[in-house]
Design a protein around this motif. Structure first.
Motif, PDB file in Angstrom:
ATOM      1  N   ARG A   1       0.834  -1.212   0.000  1.00  0.00           N
ATOM      2  CA  ARG A   1       0.000   0.000   0.000  1.00  0.00           C
ATOM      3  C   ARG A   1       0.867   1.261   0.000  1.00  0.00           C
ATOM      4  O   ARG A   1       0.569   2.234  -0.696  1.00  0.00           O
ATOM      5  N   LEU A   2       1.946   1.257   0.781  1.00  0.00           N
ATOM      6  CA  LEU A   2       2.821   2.417   0.832  1.00  0.00           C
ATOM      7  C   LEU A   2       3.545   2.640  -0.492  1.00  0.00           C
ATOM      8  O   LEU A   2       3.922   3.774  -0.826  1.00  0.00           O
ATOM      9  N   ALA A   3       3.746   1.560  -1.254  1.00  0.00           N
ATOM     10  CA  ALA A   3       4.463   1.661  -2.521  1.00  0.00           C
ATOM     11  C   ALA A   3       3.556   2.064  -3.675  1.00  0.00           C
ATOM     12  O   ALA A   3       4.044   2.311  -4.785  1.00  0.00           O
ATOM     13  N   GLU A   4       2.254   2.131  -3.437  1.00  0.00           N
ATOM     14  CA  GLU A   4       1.334   2.525  -4.510  1.00  0.00           C
ATOM     15  C   GLU A   4       1.643   3.941  -4.972  1.00  0.00           C
ATOM     16  O   GLU A   4       1.903   4.834  -4.156  1.00  0.00           O
ATOM     17  N   PRO A   5       1.593   4.172  -6.309  1.00  0.00           N
ATOM     18  CA  PRO A   5       1.905   5.520  -6.819  1.00  0.00           C
ATOM     19  C   PRO A   5       0.905   6.576  -6.361  1.00  0.00           C
ATOM     20  O   PRO A   5       1.263   7.720  -6.126  1.00  0.00           O
ATOM     21  N   THR A   6      -0.366   6.206  -6.244  1.00  0.00           N
ATOM     22  CA  THR A   6      -1.391   7.140  -5.768  1.00  0.00           C
ATOM     23  C   THR A   6      -1.901   6.674  -4.423  1.00  0.00           C
ATOM     24  O   THR A   6      -2.366   5.546  -4.284  1.00  0.00           O
ATOM     25  N   GLN A   7      -1.783   7.535  -3.425  1.00  0.00           N
ATOM     26  CA  GLN A   7      -2.163   7.175  -2.062  1.00  0.00           C
ATOM     27  C   GLN A   7      -3.190   8.158  -1.506  1.00  0.00           C
ATOM     28  O   GLN A   7      -3.276   8.370  -0.307  1.00  0.00           O
ATOM     29  N   THR A   8      -3.987   8.737  -2.394  1.00  0.00           N
ATOM     30  CA  THR A   8      -4.981   9.710  -1.961  1.00  0.00           C
ATOM     31  C   THR A   8      -6.247   9.006  -1.497  1.00  0.00           C
ATOM     32  O   THR A   8      -6.579   7.918  -1.973  1.00  0.00           O
ATOM     33  N   ILE A   9      -6.941   9.647  -0.586  1.00  0.00           N
ATOM     34  CA  ILE A   9      -8.215   9.138  -0.078  1.00  0.00           C
ATOM     35  C   ILE A   9      -9.346   9.749  -0.894  1.00  0.00           C
ATOM     36  O   ILE A   9      -9.350  10.957  -1.150  1.00  0.00           O
ATOM     37  N   ASN A  10     -10.274   8.925  -1.317  1.00  0.00           N
ATOM     38  CA  ASN A  10     -11.419   9.399  -2.086  1.00  0.00           C
ATOM     39  C   ASN A  10     -12.522   9.807  -1.107  1.00  0.00           C
ATOM     40  O   ASN A  10     -13.140   8.929  -0.485  1.00  0.00           O
ATOM     41  N   PRO A  11     -12.788  11.111  -0.935  1.00  0.00           N
ATOM     42  CA  PRO A  11     -13.817  11.549   0.029  1.00  0.00           C
ATOM     43  C   PRO A  11     -15.193  10.980  -0.287  1.00  0.00           C
ATOM     44  O   PRO A  11     -15.957  10.662   0.632  1.00  0.00           O
ATOM     45  N   ALA A  12     -15.510  10.832  -1.581  1.00  0.00           N
ATOM     46  CA  ALA A  12     -16.822  10.304  -1.966  1.00  0.00           C
ATOM     47  C   ALA A  12     -16.959   8.847  -1.529  1.00  0.00           C
ATOM     48  O   ALA A  12     -18.010   8.428  -1.017  1.00  0.00           O
ATOM     49  N   ALA A  13     -15.879   8.078  -1.719  1.00  0.00           N
ATOM     50  CA  ALA A  13     -15.913   6.668  -1.303  1.00  0.00           C
ATOM     51  C   ALA A  13     -16.033   6.558   0.212  1.00  0.00           C
ATOM     52  O   ALA A  13     -16.760   5.697   0.727  1.00  0.00           O
ATOM     53  N   THR A  14     -15.324   7.424   0.924  1.00  0.00           N
ATOM     54  CA  THR A  14     -15.398   7.418   2.390  1.00  0.00           C
ATOM     55  C   THR A  14     -16.791   7.793   2.874  1.00  0.00           C
ATOM     56  O   THR A  14     -17.332   7.170   3.795  1.00  0.00           O
ATOM     57  N   LEU A  15     -17.386   8.801   2.247  1.00  0.00           N
ATOM     58  CA  LEU A  15     -18.744   9.218   2.614  1.00  0.00           C
ATOM     59  C   LEU A  15     -19.746   8.113   2.313  1.00  0.00           C
ATOM     60  O   LEU A  15     -20.648   7.831   3.119  1.00  0.00           O
ATOM     61  N   LEU A  16     -19.594   7.467   1.151  1.00  0.00           N
ATOM     62  CA  LEU A  16     -20.488   6.367   0.789  1.00  0.00           C
ATOM     63  C   LEU A  16     -20.365   5.229   1.796  1.00  0.00           C
ATOM     64  O   LEU A  16     -21.379   4.676   2.258  1.00  0.00           O
ATOM     65  N   LEU A  17     -19.135   4.886   2.143  1.00  0.00           N
ATOM     66  CA  LEU A  17     -18.901   3.809   3.111  1.00  0.00           C
ATOM     67  C   LEU A  17     -19.531   4.136   4.456  1.00  0.00           C
ATOM     68  O   LEU A  17     -20.228   3.295   5.057  1.00  0.00           O
ATOM     69  N   THR A  18     -19.308   5.355   4.944  1.00  0.00           N
ATOM     70  CA  THR A  18     -19.850   5.761   6.242  1.00  0.00           C
ATOM     71  C   THR A  18     -21.370   5.746   6.236  1.00  0.00           C
ATOM     72  O   THR A  18     -22.004   5.253   7.181  1.00  0.00           O
ATOM     73  N   SER A  19     -21.967   6.258   5.166  1.00  0.00           N
ATOM     74  CA  SER A  19     -23.428   6.332   5.075  1.00  0.00           C
ATOM     75  C   SER A  19     -24.054   4.944   5.020  1.00  0.00           C
ATOM     76  O   SER A  19     -25.049   4.664   5.710  1.00  0.00           O
ATOM     77  N   LEU A  20     -23.470   4.068   4.203  1.00  0.00           N
ATOM     78  CA  LEU A  20     -24.027   2.714   4.079  1.00  0.00           C
ATOM     79  C   LEU A  20     -23.903   1.949   5.389  1.00  0.00           C
ATOM     80  O   LEU A  20     -24.840   1.244   5.794  1.00  0.00           O
TER      81      LEU A  20
END
Length: 309
Positions: free
Chosen positions: A266-285
């Motif tokens: 995971r640390l070696a992944e080129p993109t390590q940004t958090i998707n706010p929409a995915a986080t919001l969807l996860l929290t809501s569900l």
């Protein structure tokens, strides 16, 4: 007497049924890619707490007279009533008590071992390098610990092995320290202890074991995430690579090293940004699933708290 036992067992069974549904949903939802690892960690903490804390029972006790629309779940109530009439209930109770005692003994032995290690560490303070305080958390260097570790339950502290500052450069050491401070600020040792206490009672349930394993994974990934957000992700990756060589394998904590390959990937992944929409969807569900689980429990257990006239 049989009626009271039947009501208690019926409520416990319905509670576990809906807690299991929430646990299965948590397992499915936390596979959503791009969502915050910290959010996933807290989802598993709440899932484990949902097994321990019968929220529906609290609502039932307070509002039972207003919940007369609740109906018993016959598919559970019937078998339970039949079971307590014979010797099956006694046999199952004996098996559960034996398992609970074994798990409790396991927990007590672990706590005693860690307490003895803490006492030895206290006795070696005169050989330790002077520590410091970071974000209100005491940090010390000592010979006793061969790996960065967080000790203490209510008052956590970070212990670093002597020599780690020579093995790692400044950025790498800061990354490791930030990882451990995140554990300490969040009181992860206390959360782990509460979970293991629940495991003593619910040792027979596979989903409570799954919750523990997923909590352990996301506990580490969420701390790595805090390091990444501080722009020290590459430094942590480099530090883990140095600490993971066989000669220095002792530096890694057991729980952290068990997920090392996953963390490194995971640390070696080129993109390590958090998707706010995915986080919001996860929290809501998950919030919707939790609410449905509590309401489902209430819908079939309020009758247990209605006293017969």
């Amino acid at each position: 007497m049989h009626e009271h036992i039947a009501r208690a067992m019926y409520y416990f069974s319905v509670h576990l049924l809906y807690a299991s549904i929430v646990g299965a949903a948590a397992w499915l939802l936390t596979t959503i890619r791009g969502a915050s690892a910290t959010t996933k960690y807290w989802i598993w903490v709440v899932t484990a707490l949902n097994f321990m804390v019968p929220t529906g029972a609290i609502i039932d006790m307070l509002w039972a007279p207003h919940l007369r629309w609740a109906t018993p779940l016959g598919v559970i109530g019937g078998p339970i009533w039949n079971m307590i009439q014979g010797r099956t209930a006694v046999a199952l109770a004996g098996i559960w008590i034996a398992g609970a005692l074994a798990m409790l003994m396991r927990l007590i032995l672990r706590i005693r071992r860690e307490r003895r290690e803490a006492e030895v560490t206290a006795g070696l303070k005169e050989h330790a390098i002077a520590g410091f305080v970071a974000d209100g958390i005491p940090v010390s260097f000592g010979k006793r610990h061969s790996a960065p570790a967080v000790g203490g339950v209510l008052y956590p502290h970070v212990s670093l092995p002597i020599g780690i500052d020579r093995l790692l450069d400044e950025r790498e050491l800061n990354a490791v320290l930030l990882h451990e401070l995140t554990h300490a600020r969040r009181r992860d040792n206390l959360i782990r202890l509460l979970y293991e206490g629940a495991l003593c009672a619910l040792w027979f349930h596979p989903l409570i074991w799954l919750a523990g394993m997923r909590m352990a994974l996301y506990r580490e990934l969420s701390c790595d995430e805090s390091v990444i957000q501080s722009a020290l992700g590459e430094a942590l990756l480099s530090a883990l690579a140095k600490l993971a060589v066989p000669k220095q394998a002792g530096y890694l904590q057991a729980t952290a090293s068990s997920h090392l390959s996953y963390r490194l990937a995971r640390l070696a992944e080129p993109t390590q940004t958090i998707n706010p929409a995915a986080t919001l969807l996860l929290t809501s569900l998950f919030a919707a699933v939790m609410a449905a689980g509590v309401l489902g429990t209430i819908a079939h257990t309020a009758c247990c708290f209605l006293l017969k006239r």
